[in-house]
Design a protein around this motif. Sequence first.
Motif, short mmCIF file in Angstrom:
data_model
loop_
_atom_site.label_atom_id
_atom_site.label_comp_id
_atom_site.label_asym_id
_atom_site.label_seq_id
_atom_site.Cartn_x
_atom_site.Cartn_y
_atom_site.Cartn_z
N ILE A 206 110.54 43.67 49.56
CA ILE A 206 109.29 44.42 49.25
C ILE A 206 108.64 45.44 50.03
CG2 ILE A 206 106.64 44.05 48.33
CD1 ILE A 206 107.90 41.48 47.10
N LEU A 207 108.48 44.77 51.53
CA LEU A 207 108.03 45.53 52.34
C LEU A 207 108.72 45.65 53.63
CD1 LEU A 207 104.28 44.44 52.36
CD2 LEU A 207 105.17 46.75 51.36
N GLU A 208 108.76 46.60 54.32
CA GLU A 208 109.73 46.82 55.57
C GLU A 208 108.60 46.75 56.78
OE1 GLU A 208 112.41 46.93 58.53
OE2 GLU A 208 113.03 47.13 56.07
N PRO A 209 108.75 45.70 57.51
CA PRO A 209 108.00 45.40 58.56
C PRO A 209 107.79 46.56 59.61
CG PRO A 209 108.98 43.19 58.02
CD PRO A 209 109.76 44.64 57.31
N ARG A 210 108.91 46.79 60.11
CA ARG A 210 109.07 47.78 60.99
C ARG A 210 108.08 49.05 60.84
NH1 ARG A 210 113.82 47.16 64.28
NH2 ARG A 210 113.73 49.70 64.60
N VAL A 211 107.82 49.44 59.52
CA VAL A 211 107.12 50.62 59.59
C VAL A 211 105.48 50.34 59.17
CG1 VAL A 211 109.15 51.88 58.79
CG2 VAL A 211 107.75 50.88 57.15
N MET A 212 105.13 48.96 59.17
CA MET A 212 103.76 48.84 58.90
C MET A 212 102.57 49.64 59.43
SD MET A 212 103.86 46.63 56.47
CE MET A 212 102.13 46.37 56.21
N PRO A 213 102.86 49.98 60.75
CA PRO A 213 101.78 50.71 61.39
C PRO A 213 101.53 52.05 60.62
CG PRO A 213 103.17 49.77 63.22
CD PRO A 213 103.69 49.23 61.79
N ALA A 214 102.65 52.67 60.31
CA ALA A 214 102.60 54.04 59.38
C ALA A 214 102.11 53.64 58.17
CB ALA A 214 103.94 54.58 59.47
N ALA A 215 102.16 52.59 57.59
CA ALA A 215 101.74 52.09 56.21
C ALA A 215 100.28 52.01 56.25
CB ALA A 215 102.29 50.89 55.89
N ILE A 216 99.71 51.20 57.49
CA ILE A 216 98.08 51.05 57.65
C ILE A 216 97.57 52.37 57.67
CG2 ILE A 216 96.50 50.11 59.17
CD1 ILE A 216 98.52 47.87 59.53
N ILE A 217 98.22 53.29 58.61
CA ILE A 217 97.47 54.55 58.76
C ILE A 217 97.18 55.54 57.50
CG2 ILE A 217 97.80 56.89 59.95
CD1 ILE A 217 99.11 55.25 62.33
N THR A 218 98.54 55.41 56.59
CA THR A 218 98.51 55.96 55.45
C THR A 218 97.52 55.67 54.36
OG1 THR A 218 100.96 56.51 55.97
CG2 THR A 218 100.11 56.63 53.57
N LEU A 219 97.52 54.27 54.28
CA LEU A 219 96.34 53.83 53.31
C LEU A 219 95.07 54.21 53.62
CD1 LEU A 219 96.32 50.14 52.00
CD2 LEU A 219 94.31 51.30 53.18
N LEU A 220 94.57 53.96 55.09
CA LEU A 220 93.11 54.43 55.37
C LEU A 220 93.13 56.14 55.04
CD1 LEU A 220 92.74 52.17 58.45
CD2 LEU A 220 91.82 51.85 56.26
N GLY A 221 94.16 56.89 55.48
CA GLY A 221 93.89 58.29 55.25
C GLY A 221 93.94 58.86 53.80
N TYR A 222 94.45 57.91 52.86
CA TYR A 222 94.47 58.55 51.44
C TYR A 222 93.77 57.96 50.50
CZ TYR A 222 98.74 61.40 51.77
OH TYR A 222 99.34 62.60 52.06
N VAL A 223 92.60 57.02 50.75
CA VAL A 223 91.68 56.27 49.92
C VAL A 223 90.86 57.53 49.66
CG1 VAL A 223 89.50 55.16 49.94
CG2 VAL A 223 91.60 54.15 51.14
N SER A 224 90.62 58.64 50.44
CA SER A 224 89.48 59.56 50.09
C SER A 224 90.25 60.55 48.85
CB SER A 224 89.25 60.74 51.27
OG SER A 224 90.49 61.08 51.77
N TYR A 225 91.48 60.44 48.97
CA TYR A 225 92.21 61.59 48.07
C TYR A 225 92.12 61.06 46.53
CZ TYR A 225 95.69 64.65 46.06
OH TYR A 225 96.43 65.78 45.37
N GLY A 226 91.89 59.35 46.50
CA GLY A 226 91.66 58.98 45.12
C GLY A 226 90.35 59.48 44.73
N ALA A 227 89.33 59.33 45.34
CA ALA A 227 87.90 59.96 45.15
C ALA A 227 87.89 61.45 44.86
CB ALA A 227 87.16 59.57 46.34
N VAL A 228 88.74 62.18 45.42
CA VAL A 228 88.73 63.62 45.50
C VAL A 228 89.46 63.87 43.99
CG1 VAL A 228 90.07 65.61 45.97
CG2 VAL A 228 88.76 64.28 47.92
#
Length: 395
Positions: A206-228
């Motif tokens: 389901i998830l690739e542990p090696r890229v979780m840092p990139a995933a965390i950054i992406t999640l926090l960066g895209y919350v605003s786009y849903g609001a926009v």
Amino acid sequence: MQSKEPSIYSLKFGLLCASSFLFSASFNMLIPELPAYLSSLGGAQYKGLIIALFTLTAGISRPFSGKLTDTIGRVPVMAVGSVVCFVCGFLYPILATVSGFLLLRLFHGFSTGFKPTATAAYIADVIPQHRWGEAMGIHGICFSTGMAIGPALGSFITGMYSINGLFYTSSVFALLSIAILFNLPETAKEKQRFHPSLLKLGWHEILEPRVMPAAIITLLGYVSYGAVLTLVPDWSDHLGIANKGSFFIVFTISSLLVRFVAGKVSDRHGRIAVLKVAILLLIASLVLIGWAQSVWMFMGGAFVYGLATGLFSPASSALTADLSLPEYRGRAMATMYIALELGIGLGALLAGWFYADHIGRVPLLFYGSAGITVLGILYLFFGYKPARQEVNAVA
């Protein structure tokens, strides 16, 4: 004499970018008109679900698209995404009820759950690693051009013809996107024939542990786009802007301008350095959009928001590729996109619930989105530990 490095701008890469442009325009041309359309069906209270449902199925489908990208191949998975857009365009006029509309939004999300995952893996296959940032940036220009032209074209078609004409046009763009894909050679090295058993997922798939840092950054960066996506159409109306796609035109133009150099900068100076600048610009733009009391201030916020996303997107995608293993690249990209969809979906859902057609709440929601984005910059400064893959990629 040192031989000249081959250009990344091959026919394969060009066709991929053209397909992504058409795909992006296909579903983005609907966005500015859907809130009013849902209200006309009697579902104004469900506006937050327009984006949330779309991103829900996109997120749910990511682990499947990641596994299929690594098994049956990149091109078939890209085709599935475009086919979903094609079918949905014809079904919107038929299922013209609130429940039917929401069901279609749920189904429509499978499109972005499949195509971008396979596309990102394809780019990493055909482009040298030390130029991934540049390639992601150029591809992002094409995708973002679809995001810019789509909403403006959608509002124009709806005004000149009808909302049903808009839905059919969306299908035509998706069909053209599919046609281009048939000219792309497959890049998966160990391609399998599709079998229903491939849809069975273990927890480790389901998830690739090696890229979780990139995933965390992406999640926090895209919350605003849903609001926009949820709030900008009505906020545009409030400020007296006739074409609801105007914000997205300005936003995408500035995003395109910075993408010409953003990918190269991340290749040379590191993904994290670029992401820090991008998130700071995101925070500033959201405050400006919420504070806007004039068209010029609002469009200024759109311009800064575009600069931020133009820096953020190729850097986060390239960081994911840096941290991934070739044999699990589809899963890695899927993990990053799961985080992206989760961020957009949460942002849209929360914005829709708290907004509830009270225009006076819009500024507070943009300020709240900025507050969530602050967590991203805190993670980059205090929580992120550079991995050897990223250091080596930049070096």
